[in-house]
Design an enzyme around this catalytic site. Structure first.
Site, PDB file in Angstrom:
ATOM      1  N   HIS A  71      36.015  37.338  46.189  1.00 36.18           N
ATOM      2  CA  HIS A  71      35.437  37.254  44.843  1.00 36.18           C
ATOM      3  C   HIS A  71      35.207  35.818  44.392  1.00 36.18           C
ATOM      4  CE1 HIS A  71      35.495  41.542  43.992  1.00 36.18           C
ATOM      5  NE2 HIS A  71      36.704  41.607  44.513  1.00 36.18           N
ATOM      6  N   THR A 115      43.473  33.378  68.578  1.00 33.77           N
ATOM      7  CA  THR A 115      42.583  34.540  68.653  1.00 33.77           C
ATOM      8  C   THR A 115      41.165  34.128  69.059  1.00 33.77           C
ATOM      9  OG1 THR A 115      41.962  34.423  66.327  1.00 33.77           O
ATOM     10  CG2 THR A 115      43.871  35.793  66.885  1.00 33.77           C
ATOM     11  N   MET A 137      36.080  47.300  49.130  1.00 30.96           N
ATOM     12  CA  MET A 137      37.085  46.696  48.248  1.00 30.96           C
ATOM     13  C   MET A 137      38.459  47.214  48.660  1.00 30.96           C
ATOM     14  SD  MET A 137      38.469  45.107  45.729  1.00 30.96           S
ATOM     15  CE  MET A 137      40.116  45.334  45.053  1.00 30.96           C
ATOM     16  N   ASP A 151      43.925  24.044  61.964  1.00 23.07           N
ATOM     17  CA  ASP A 151      42.929  25.123  62.002  1.00 23.07           C
ATOM     18  C   ASP A 151      41.631  24.638  62.632  1.00 23.07           C
ATOM     19  OD1 ASP A 151      41.872  27.709  61.580  1.00 23.07           O
ATOM     20  OD2 ASP A 151      41.053  27.163  59.632  1.00 23.07           O
TER      21      ASP A 151
HETATM   22  C1  HEC Z   1      37.834  41.666  51.545  1.00 18.64           C
HETATM   23  C2  HEC Z   1      37.086  41.408  50.342  1.00 18.64           C
HETATM   24  C3  HEC Z   1      37.726  41.694  49.004  1.00 18.64           C
HETATM   25  C4  HEC Z   1      38.970  41.296  48.541  1.00 18.64           C
HETATM   26  C5  HEC Z   1      40.032  40.501  49.280  1.00 18.64           C
HETATM   27  C6  HEC Z   1      39.053  41.763  47.189  1.00 18.64           C
HETATM   28  N1  HEC Z   1      37.909  42.427  46.838  1.00 18.64           N
HETATM   29 FE1  HEC Z   1      37.526  43.340  45.065  1.00 18.64          FE
HETATM   30  N2  HEC Z   1      35.739  44.003  45.767  1.00 18.64           N
HETATM   31  C7  HEC Z   1      35.207  43.709  46.995  1.00 18.64           C
HETATM   32  C8  HEC Z   1      33.912  44.329  47.120  1.00 18.64           C
HETATM   33  C9  HEC Z   1      32.997  44.222  48.318  1.00 18.64           C
HETATM   34  C10 HEC Z   1      33.675  45.021  45.921  1.00 18.64           C
HETATM   35  C11 HEC Z   1      32.439  45.829  45.555  1.00 18.64           C
HETATM   36  C12 HEC Z   1      32.474  47.219  46.108  1.00 18.64           C
HETATM   37  C13 HEC Z   1      31.264  48.013  45.646  1.00 18.64           C
HETATM   38  O1  HEC Z   1      30.207  47.869  46.260  1.00 18.64           O
HETATM   39  O2  HEC Z   1      31.384  48.739  44.650  1.00 18.64           O
HETATM   40  C14 HEC Z   1      34.842  44.781  45.101  1.00 18.64           C
HETATM   41  C15 HEC Z   1      35.000  45.302  43.833  1.00 18.64           C
HETATM   42  C16 HEC Z   1      36.068  45.028  42.995  1.00 18.64           C
HETATM   43  C17 HEC Z   1      36.202  45.537  41.654  1.00 18.64           C
HETATM   44  C18 HEC Z   1      35.225  46.452  40.929  1.00 18.64           C
HETATM   45  C19 HEC Z   1      34.267  45.599  40.163  1.00 18.64           C
HETATM   46  C20 HEC Z   1      33.327  46.404  39.297  1.00 18.64           C
HETATM   47  O3  HEC Z   1      32.206  46.681  39.782  1.00 18.64           O
HETATM   48  O4  HEC Z   1      33.655  46.693  38.174  1.00 18.64           O
HETATM   49  C21 HEC Z   1      37.367  45.024  41.150  1.00 18.64           C
HETATM   50  C22 HEC Z   1      37.958  45.246  39.782  1.00 18.64           C
HETATM   51  C23 HEC Z   1      37.960  44.210  42.190  1.00 18.64           C
HETATM   52  N3  HEC Z   1      37.147  44.239  43.288  1.00 18.64           N
HETATM   53  C24 HEC Z   1      39.136  43.502  42.045  1.00 18.64           C
HETATM   54  C25 HEC Z   1      39.737  42.790  43.067  1.00 18.64           C
HETATM   55  C26 HEC Z   1      40.986  42.103  42.919  1.00 18.64           C
HETATM   56  C27 HEC Z   1      41.789  42.024  41.631  1.00 18.64           C
HETATM   57  C28 HEC Z   1      41.283  41.555  44.124  1.00 18.64           C
HETATM   58  C29 HEC Z   1      42.511  40.764  44.517  1.00 18.64           C
HETATM   59  C30 HEC Z   1      43.777  41.378  44.221  1.00 18.64           C
HETATM   60  C31 HEC Z   1      40.196  41.902  45.027  1.00 18.64           C
HETATM   61  N4  HEC Z   1      39.281  42.628  44.348  1.00 18.64           N
HETATM   62  C32 HEC Z   1      40.155  41.526  46.361  1.00 18.64           C
HETATM   63  C33 HEC Z   1      35.801  42.945  47.978  1.00 18.64           C
HETATM   64  C34 HEC Z   1      37.071  42.397  47.918  1.00 18.64           C
END
Ligand code: HEC
Length: 712
Positions: free
Chosen positions: A624, A259, A663, A324
């Site tokens: 995260h 890519t 998210m 990679d």
């Molecule tokens: C591509 C990026 C990405 C991935 C992959 C991701 N997250 Fe997130 N997550 C975010 C972002 C960005 C936020 C904050 C969103 C906001 O501004 O409220 C978030 C927020 C959250 C929150 C809310 C937190 C709070 O404020 O209480 C939870 C719970 C969470 N993620 C769980 C997970 C879990 C469990 C996984 C894996 C299964 C996961 N996330 C995978 C980007 C990601």
């Protein structure tokens, strides 16, 4: 209020309301404004800077005056996780992207918003969102801003009004491909590639669209498809039969990869566009192409006719790639004195640790030397242009082997700069290794759908632990092929570099410092604490005869930055900052970091937490942070409210309550899977608290968690 807005209120983040933004747009530029012509010495109108060198000839701010540089204005940005793209400046107006390609236009003198355009990409992205976070750069041409989106659109926006002019779907829906890289303007065309080759079966290509209308002009595939299906009707077809001879087995079942997820370059005099291709999909060649082969055009620079997309030449940095080791990093164009005559060359420092000088006309190697320690090859043979691999390079016979560099790369997407004044290349350089070993199920290996990294590489044996990576700013002489100076920097990753006619280098760092270095000897002459990791490309430009410097500060790497305290997604501001001579602005003091959360009544089930650990690493860590230790690119879940209650956790993870905020949704996880993740997060929060976390605002966090649940 939708859920995301509720959530925003809950975490106390403020965004500019849509109505206010529309009003600002109306009050902004008159609609009749003709497209501003780009002035190369004045503007920073392309991702690659002036002449594809990440260089500006401006010299008002120089080694003597830089001490007077100060903050003119800053703007807090909260469109989600990412404000780490390179801005553009044209005729006094700054254009930049935040979150998932939310485009802003701002008056560079005042920081006043002129318009904002939100293509609402996360809502359309589905699982494409799981592996990537927003855009690293945008393009400008003829009064239009052009951006890609994570869901695979290419959108042209009227630079005066913020109204979309055209939009095309350039990627299939529902697969692993996504756009995070900048579009590239070449004459009257705009080119776009994409990423996703680590994530699922994708076949690389670049598509050119007519700038005025958005009509597709040509598409070049970077790897061959299934020969039984015959030609695709694309310009790459004539060369694809030849390319297919360099592959074995049934590679098309895996997509192949290659890519073009980041850099290109345009040479208007030759009417050539150079595209840099990425890794194979999956990484491990033993799976993808089991009887070997060079696997054209993985990890290559390919020269194409910019008008027709026809193949001219390619140079492959890693024949038979299996590590990679992308060639998607900057492709810089320069004219160097080599052997007593000027030569038009490409300067390229890909992930594999060698610095390449390539003839721009023919694609032939001129020279290549290691710029960081690399043990996969001893040297690049100048006659053949091929690497001389070491005997352990391909981790033979099931052996686990520690190889340098790692897939992070000796150099990654953080821009390097070339100064035609010092004739040096300035590159963020990384020293880091990785243990490579075959996946255990090599013979019947399959993609795990929805999993972020699907590479066919196994887990390192527990006794093979490599030291943490290191970063440096390296000044490299491309003619002599050796380092002039090297400045070690804090953290495993550092920021993109801009070189100027004032013999300065501007570079943000993991520590949050924006620094001006002397381009001659690397002495730090000026610095400013932006309070957030400034990885994105700083730019410099003129407005009304005055030179400005602008940078976006928003740490976006996987995992911690190394700053103490660590950046906090909730309280650390993501910002754009603009500097000028004799400006005296100051930032407010940073807010304290959110404490680690805990519910004392929660009983961690050790075996559930153990299962959660693997799930977290496979699906969540990319945003995260490893071991739930985030560097602020996404929330540190040990500090987060939602995981405290099963219901609020399900609202986010299963139902996608925060999708518009970046998210992704994981609807396929059952209750037990989510509980495993929650037990792991709670366990990690306890470990962190025991190591010194505070409990001061614990009650508030628990209340917030209950409110979030009640709001769903
Ligand atoms: C591509 C990026 C990405 C991935 C992959 C991701 N997250 Fe997130 N997550 C975010 C972002 C960005 C936020 C904050 C969103 C906001 O501004 O409220 C978030 C927020 C959250 C929150 C809310 C937190 C709070 O404020 O209480 C939870 C719970 C969470 N993620 C769980 C997970 C879990 C469990 C996984 C894996 C299964 C996961 N996330 C995978 C980007 C990601």
């Amino acid at each position: 209020m939708n859920r995301a807005e509720k959530r925003q209120t809950l975490i106390g983040s403020a965004t500019l309301g849509a109505a206010a933004l529309i009003a600002a747009a109306m009050a902004g530029l008159p609609r009749e404004t003709p497209p501003a012509p780009v002035a190369p010495g004045r503007d920073w109108a392309a991702f690659g800077g002036v002449g594809e060198q990440h260089y500006s000839p401006l010299a008002q701010i120089d080694r003597a005056t830089v001490g007077r540089l100060g903050l003119l204005w800053s703007l807090d940005l909260d469109d989600g996780p990412n404000a780490a793209s390179a801005p553009l400046a044209v005729n006094g107006i700054l254009y930049f992207a935040t979150g998932y390609s939310v485009i802003h236009a701002v008056d560079a003198r005042t920081g006043k918003q002129l318009w904002r355009y939100d293509p609402q990409a996360p809502e359309r992205a589905g699982q494409k969102m799981r592996a990537a976070w927003g855009i690293r750069g945008i393009a400008y041409a003829h009064g239009r801003i052009i951006t890609g989106t994570i869901d695979g659109r290419l959108i042209a926006i009227d630079a005066a009004t913020g109204e979309p002019a055209w939009s095309v779907q350039t990627l299939p829906k529902g697969d692993a491909s996504y756009i995070t890289g900048p579009p590239w303007v070449a004459g009257d065309k705009v080119l776009i590639g994409f990423g996703g080759g680590d994530f699922g079966p994708v076949r690389g290509y670049v598509t050119a669209y007519d700038l005025a209308t958005g009509r597709k002009a040509w598409r070049f595939y970077t790897v061959p498809g299934d020969p039984a299906k015959g030609p695709d009707g694309e310009v790459s077809d004539p060369i694809m039969a030849k390319a297919a001879k360099t592959w074995t087995g049934q590679w098309w079942r895996y997509g192949g990869g290659g890519t073009v997820w980041h850099a290109m370059a345009y040479d208007p005099a030759r009417r050539l566009v150079f595209i840099g291709t990425g890794n194979g999909t999956p990484w491990n060649r033993k799976i993808r192409s089991p009887q070997g082969g060079d696997n054209w055009f993985l990890c290559s620079i390919i020269a194409l006719d910019s008008e027709t997309g026809e193949y001219r030449w390619h140079y492959q940095v890693n024949p038979g790639e299996t590590w990679d080791y992308n060639a998607a990093m900057d492709i810089e164009l320069a004219t160097l004195d080599i052997g007593g005559r000027p030569r038009d060359v490409i300067l390229h420092a890909p992930k594999n640790g060698f610095f390449y000088v390539i003839d721009r006309e023919t694609g032939k190697l001129i020279s290549a030397e290691k710029f960081v320690p690399a043990n996969w090859a001893t040297r690049i043979d100048r006659a053949t242009g091929r690497p001389v691999e070491t005997r352990w390079a391909r981790f033979p016979n099931g052996r686990a082997v520690a190889l340098y560099p790692s897939p992070v790369g000796a150099h990654s997407a953080e821009a390097m700069a070339y100064s035609p004044r010092t004739r040096l290349v300035y590159t963020p350089a990384y020293e880091q290794g990785r243990v490579y070993v075959d996946a255990p199920d090599l013979a019947d290996w399959r993609f795990t759908p929805g999993q972020v990294i699907n590479n066919g590489i196994g887990t390192a044996p527990p006794d093979m632990v490599l030291p943490p990576g290191r970063s440096a700013l390296l000044a490299w002489d491309p003619v002599a092929q050796r380092a002039r100076w090297r400045l070690p920097q804090t953290g495993q990753r550092t920021g993109a570099v801009t070189a100027t006619g004032g013999d300065l280098l501007f570079q943000g760092q993991a520590t949050g410092m924006l620094t001006a270095f002397d381009a001659k000897d690397g002495r730090a002459l000026w610095r400013f604490d932006t309070q957030n990791g400034a990885q994105a490309q700083p730019i410099t430009y003129l407005v009304g005869g005055r030179q400005y410097v602008t940078v976006m500060a928003s740490w976006r790497a996987i995992g911690p930055s190394g700053r103490t305290p660590e950046y906090d997604y909730y309280t650390t501001k993501r910002r754009i900052l603009t500097f000028a001579l004799d400006a005296k602005g100051r930032l407010p003091a940073p807010a304290p970091v959110t404490p680690f959360a805990d519910d004392p009544s929660f009983r961690v089930d050790a075996s559930l937490a153990e299962a959660g650990k693997g799930l977290f690493a496979a699906h969540c860590a990319i945003c995260h942070g490893p071991a739930a230790n985030s560097g602020g690119a996404a929330p540190d879940l040990r500090r987060a409210a939602a995981p405290l209650a099963a219901e609020s956790f399900a609202a986010v993870v299963r139902d996608g309550a925060l999708v518009p905020r970046g998210m992704p949704r994981f609807a396929e996880f059952d209750d037990r899977t989510r509980e495993a993740l929650r037990h792991y997060i709670r366990q990690q929060a306890r470990v962190a608290r025991a190591a010194g976390g505070s409990s001061a605002t614990l009650t508030r966090i628990a209340q917030d968690a209950r409110r979030l649940h009640a709001d769903q």
